[in-house]
Design an enzyme around this catalytic site. Structure first.
Site, PDB file in Angstrom:
ATOM      1  N   LYS A  86       0.823  -1.221   0.000  1.00 17.65           N
ATOM      2  CA  LYS A  86       0.000   0.000   0.000  1.00 17.65           C
ATOM      3  C   LYS A  86       0.852   1.264   0.000  1.00 17.65           C
ATOM      4  O   LYS A  86       0.607   2.176  -0.772  1.00 17.65           O
ATOM      5  CB  LYS A  86      -0.904   0.063   1.246  1.00 17.65           C
ATOM      6  CG  LYS A  86      -1.952  -1.000   1.336  1.00 17.65           C
ATOM      7  CD  LYS A  86      -2.875  -0.739   2.531  1.00 17.65           C
ATOM      8  CE  LYS A  86      -2.148  -0.670   3.870  1.00 17.65           C
ATOM      9  NZ  LYS A  86      -1.635  -1.946   4.347  1.00 17.65           N
ATOM     10  N   ARG A 116      -8.989   1.091   9.527  1.00 16.07           N
ATOM     11  CA  ARG A 116      -8.448  -0.228   9.832  1.00 16.07           C
ATOM     12  C   ARG A 116      -9.439  -1.101  10.596  1.00 16.07           C
ATOM     13  O   ARG A 116      -9.144  -2.254  10.892  1.00 16.07           O
ATOM     14  CB  ARG A 116      -7.207  -0.039  10.685  1.00 16.07           C
ATOM     15  CG  ARG A 116      -5.986  -0.733  10.140  1.00 16.07           C
ATOM     16  CD  ARG A 116      -4.862  -0.428  11.088  1.00 16.07           C
ATOM     17  NE  ARG A 116      -3.670  -1.139  10.754  1.00 16.07           N
ATOM     18  CZ  ARG A 116      -2.722  -0.685   9.948  1.00 16.07           C
ATOM     19  NH1 ARG A 116      -2.873   0.461   9.331  1.00 16.07           N
ATOM     20  NH2 ARG A 116      -1.638  -1.388   9.768  1.00 16.07           N
ATOM     21  N   ARG A 131      11.966  -6.256   4.475  1.00 19.99           N
ATOM     22  CA  ARG A 131      11.897  -4.855   4.902  1.00 19.99           C
ATOM     23  C   ARG A 131      12.543  -4.691   6.280  1.00 19.99           C
ATOM     24  O   ARG A 131      13.190  -3.680   6.555  1.00 19.99           O
ATOM     25  CB  ARG A 131      10.419  -4.419   4.951  1.00 19.99           C
ATOM     26  CG  ARG A 131      10.237  -2.975   5.401  1.00 19.99           C
ATOM     27  CD  ARG A 131       8.812  -2.502   5.207  1.00 19.99           C
ATOM     28  NE  ARG A 131       7.926  -2.967   6.268  1.00 19.99           N
ATOM     29  CZ  ARG A 131       6.603  -2.806   6.261  1.00 19.99           C
ATOM     30  NH1 ARG A 131       6.022  -2.223   5.224  1.00 19.99           N
ATOM     31  NH2 ARG A 131       5.866  -3.233   7.258  1.00 19.99           N
ATOM     32  N   ARG A 169      12.187  -1.783  11.499  1.00 21.80           N
ATOM     33  CA  ARG A 169      10.998  -1.389  12.264  1.00 21.80           C
ATOM     34  C   ARG A 169      10.746  -2.381  13.391  1.00 21.80           C
ATOM     35  O   ARG A 169      10.797  -3.590  13.186  1.00 21.80           O
ATOM     36  CB  ARG A 169       9.775  -1.367  11.332  1.00 21.80           C
ATOM     37  CG  ARG A 169       9.367   0.031  10.942  1.00 21.80           C
ATOM     38  CD  ARG A 169       8.301  -0.010   9.890  1.00 21.80           C
ATOM     39  NE  ARG A 169       7.054  -0.613  10.351  1.00 21.80           N
ATOM     40  CZ  ARG A 169       5.938  -0.607   9.631  1.00 21.80           C
ATOM     41  NH1 ARG A 169       5.923  -0.048   8.436  1.00 21.80           N
ATOM     42  NH2 ARG A 169       4.844  -1.173  10.110  1.00 21.80           N
ATOM     43  N   ARG A 212       0.068  -9.108  13.443  1.00 22.36           N
ATOM     44  CA  ARG A 212      -0.552  -8.036  12.653  1.00 22.36           C
ATOM     45  C   ARG A 212      -1.461  -8.604  11.572  1.00 22.36           C
ATOM     46  O   ARG A 212      -2.510  -8.039  11.260  1.00 22.36           O
ATOM     47  CB  ARG A 212       0.521  -7.124  12.042  1.00 22.36           C
ATOM     48  CG  ARG A 212       1.049  -6.106  13.050  1.00 22.36           C
ATOM     49  CD  ARG A 212       2.418  -5.578  12.695  1.00 22.36           C
ATOM     50  NE  ARG A 212       2.481  -4.950  11.400  1.00 22.36           N
ATOM     51  CZ  ARG A 212       3.613  -4.818  10.687  1.00 22.36           C
ATOM     52  NH1 ARG A 212       4.754  -5.290  11.156  1.00 22.36           N
ATOM     53  NH2 ARG A 212       3.584  -4.229   9.524  1.00 22.36           N
TER      54      ARG A 212
END
Ligand code: ADP
Length: 187
Positions: free
Chosen positions: A13, A88, A127, A133, A144
């Protein structure tokens, strides 16, 4: 153009939104980015959000909506926006409908980027190496994904019923996915 991008964590996204912003000339508004900026700036809001984000849970609707409202009031959002990471859950979707309904500027398109869950886990692992992160560890990513299935997937149905949903396959090159999105937007 008022657009909502939907898709699991790691579906691309953010990547697609950044490219779309140049084509559509409307800002990319990512609640994840807004929250990470608040965390980095160590604001009270950021401090409250950090722990929740690191666990892979959703930050409270009030906090996120407050942040979003403020961002939508900026001049550049008057001509539209690409929302990434919001809504969300169904409560947020209804809050957004109400907010935009008041100014008679409803969401025009919701585009769901579909990617296989295992592909998502692999992408985020990559990533994690690049960006580090705190919520990109495999365990948190799986959590998640569970939160996405339980809380965010109903939002897809919400927009389907509103008659504004399109779905695109999220596998292939970044350019291919971009092209598919532009096609469903007839742009
Ligand atoms: P991803 O889509 O890869 O999960 P995001 O950057 O969109 O990444 O979100 C990261 C985290 O920020 C989420 O796991 C959640 O804790 C928080 N967050 C972002 N957007 C929202 C939102 N609309 N409501 C609640 N929490 C949010």
């Amino acid at each position: 153009m008022r657009l909502v991008l939907l898709g699991a964590p790691g579906s691309g996204k953010g990547t697609q939104a950044k490219l779309l912003t140049e084509k559509l000339h409307v800002p990319h508004i990512s609640t994840g980015d807004l929250l990470r900026a608040a965390v980095a700036a160590e604001t009270p809001l950021g401090q409250a959000a950090k722990e929740v984000m690191d666990r892979g849970e959703l930050v409270s609707d009030d906090i996120v909506l407050g942040m979003l409202k403020e961002r939508l009031q900026a001049d550049d959002a008057a001509k539209g926006f690409i929302l990434d990471g919001f809504p969300r859950n169904l409560v947020q979707a209804e809050m957004l409908d109400q907010l935009l309904g008041e100014i008679d500027m409803p969401v025009e398109h919701a585009v769901l980027i579909q990617v296989d869950p295992e592909e998502v886990v692999a992408r985020i692992a990559k990533r994690a190496e690049a960006e580090g992160r705190a919520d990109d560890t495999e365990e948190v990513v799986r959590h998640r994904l569970g939160v996405y299935r339980q809380q965010t997937e109903p939002v897809v149905e919400h927009y389907r019923q509103a008659g504004v949903l399109s779905e695109v396959h999220g596998t292939g090159s970044i350019e291919e996915v971009q092209q598919r999105i532009l096609e469903v937007l007839r742009f």
